[in-house]
Structure formats: structure tokens, C-alpha cells
Design an enzyme around this catalytic site. Sequence first.
Site, PDB file in Angstrom:
ATOM      1  N   GLU A 264      12.064 -34.513  27.371  1.00 47.35           N
ATOM      2  CA  GLU A 264      10.501 -34.587  27.445  1.00 47.35           C
ATOM      3  C   GLU A 264       9.700 -35.699  27.619  1.00 47.35           C
ATOM      4  OE1 GLU A 264       9.405 -30.491  24.978  1.00 47.35           O
ATOM      5  OE2 GLU A 264       8.987 -32.492  24.094  1.00 47.35           O
ATOM      6  N   HIS A 285      38.641 -29.970  27.076  1.00 49.78           N
ATOM      7  CA  HIS A 285      39.527 -28.923  27.603  1.00 49.78           C
ATOM      8  C   HIS A 285      38.665 -28.086  28.160  1.00 49.78           C
ATOM      9  CE1 HIS A 285      43.134 -30.045  25.022  1.00 49.78           C
ATOM     10  NE2 HIS A 285      42.118 -30.709  24.078  1.00 49.78           N
ATOM     11  N   LYS A 385       4.221 -22.102  29.983  1.00 52.85           N
ATOM     12  CA  LYS A 385       3.280 -21.204  28.920  1.00 52.85           C
ATOM     13  C   LYS A 385       2.058 -20.315  29.643  1.00 52.85           C
ATOM     14  CE  LYS A 385       4.379 -24.540  24.942  1.00 52.85           C
ATOM     15  NZ  LYS A 385       3.521 -25.375  24.147  1.00 52.85           N
TER      16      LYS A 385
END
Length: 397
Positions: A264, A285, A385
Site C-alpha cells: 500500500e 519444496h 470500493k
Amino acid sequence: MLKFDFFRMNDISSTDYQKVYDQKNEVYEKFHSSDMVGWTNHIDISEVERMIHLSEQVKKESQCLVVIGIGGSFLGSYAVLKMLSNYFNDDSFPIIYAGTTLSSKYMSELLDYLKDIDFSVNVISKSGTTMETMMTYQMIKQLMAEKYDEKEQQKRIIVTTDQDQGILRQEVNQMGYQSFEIPNNIGGRYSIMTPAHLLPLAFNVDIKKLIDGYYQGEQFREEAFQYAVVRKCLANSGKWIENYCVYEESLYYFTEWLKQLFGETEGKNGQGIFPVSMVHTRDLHSLGQFIQQGRKIVFETFIEVEHSNKLLYNGQDLHTINGIVLESVRKAHFSGDVACLKIGLDYLNEVSIGQLLYFFMLSAAFSGYLFQVEPFDQPGVEVYKKEIKENLGVLSY
């Protein structure tokens, strides 16, 4: 005490490094003139005592605390709690973190669980408009209205929000809930030393030690700037993904906190380094092959805990073996043209964690200025948003 090794890297000349480092005075000037660096100020000790006192009260009356928050109102305290908790036989006071998902399965099971126990709630939102937080809060508050009378609800609801305004502050003023403030000069991802995180931590963590360690982190200001400079140099050379590597699984959510902090802070105007993380040896792995021989767009920051539990395996200390593996991986990845930085802390305790938090927050802010972006806003978050609001229509919390 923190230790640093930032210079195991190829392709970065001393000239390149110095060119970025020479921006130090300009960066410091911007940092000190910002009105969003309240997180460098010392917290009011009376507020700390009030949080500790309230946590003791809640423990006597409730079987758990439900913390409702997301992003900068969630990751910090959750990360610290995980770092300091036992893996098994954990006798700490139960803290449930909610408001981080819109999963109906999760919420219905949570509500069913809470029906049969006594609980308190700490809702955390500076604006009071965060969708996930407020939806979760309303559903849990409805359950509380079914379980408790108004006086009991008043005792069991704790609000952490803006000092003066917003929906939650209005509710506090109307209902008389206990409340704490998030200062206006501190943004969410930089709010670890505010009640948004210190109150939930006070139930199980010595927050006074954490605070002491945090402000000790100021001594690493130069190293924080060096780290920011190295990262910018690596980004300039085409290494635009940073992989945080930890060898203690309890640090996993700390790397999640780092992802928000740097993602951010830097990710604006086409700039920034994309943060990812791995827990070793597990992820060696699965993703180790790409790091070793894949596209050379990644550099790594290893976070090492120097001292841990003593446990022998075939006559050798298991933690020492873990450390040998860490250094072996750094050597192997470096031979594959992967820059491998390292940050070490002596013990996984409140003081060292506090120092680490402050160090990374300083470096993130410096990095933002080196990338020539504003470190303390997140305008891109508002895009999704806005889209959600348009698609959902008017949603009453």
C-alpha cells in the site's frame, strides 16, 4: 537487538547505490514535514494503563474477545499475537478476529459459536464505513441484543475509531460504549502503536515491553534507509518482486503485515515492488525451483530468529540446523543471481518484535519517497470500493 546484511547482491554497483543514497536529506525532509508520522510519537502511558485495566475486566466477564477489523485494523495485532503464541497447549485468552471475510459459512458458524458463550466485542474502524467491518459488527450486535440487555451490551462493546467523527464515534456518544481513539495523524497500516492493535494485544502480550522495543527501533534509522536504498536499486535493475522468507512458521502473518505495509505504501503511479512471502523449509519444496532458476525478477529478504528452543536431533541442535539451512539457501539462491538480504533478531520476544516493527515502518516510508509516491495514502483501494458500492446499491450497515 536487530542485525542486518543488505549487500549479498549482484548487479548493483557502488555508483548506483550512492546515487540513490544521496537522496537521503531530501527523503528525511519530506518525512519530517509529513503530517502523517504520528506513529513516531510516544503513546500516552495513561492510555496504555487503561487498555491493560480494561483487558483484565473483560477477562473476568467474558470467555473470549471478538475483534472486528480488517487490513490496518487487523494484521498488526494478529501478526504480533501469532509470533508470541505457543503452537500447541496455548493457554492464552481467546481472541477471535472477525470482519476479514464475507464468507457466509464463516459468519454463520461464528454466530452459532457465540450463541453459547459470553463474549465481548472490540470493533475497529477509523472511518466507521469499512464494509466488511460494519457488516460483521451489525450481525454480531444483533446477536448481542438477543443475549444481553442494553446495560450489558454497553459493558461488552468497545469501539476504536476516529477521535471526533464518523458513524462509530456517533454511536459511542449515543450509547456510552467504552472507546479508544485512532489519532488523525496515523494511517491504518502505520497504526500498530495505537489502541487499534494494543488493546487486543493487551489480553495476552506485555504491551509495555512491546512499546519499549518499538521506540528503541529509532536507533536503526540509518539501516532502515539503507534497506530502502538497496530495494530501490534492485527495483531499478529489474528486480521488482521481493520475497520475504521466514524459517519460523509463527512469522507467517508478520509477512502478511509486511505485504500490506509495503504494497500500500509503494504501489502507486506504476511504481513499487510487489511483496510476496514464503515459509521455509516448506515452500522450498514448491516455489524454490522458480526462485533458483526461474525468471530473474525476484530478490529475497530473509528474516532470521537467532535464538530459539533447544532441541537435539542426532546430537545437533535443531534450531542450529534450521539456521544452517537458511544460510545454505541464501548461498544457493545468490549463486542463481538472486539478491539475498537478511534481517536478524536475537529472540522472538516483545522487545525485538517492537524494534522490527519500527524498523520496517521507517523503511517503508523512506521507500515511498524514493519511489516518488506519497507513502501514507492508498487511493487505489478506493477504486474497487466504489465499484462494489455501485454494484450493491445502497447498503445499510
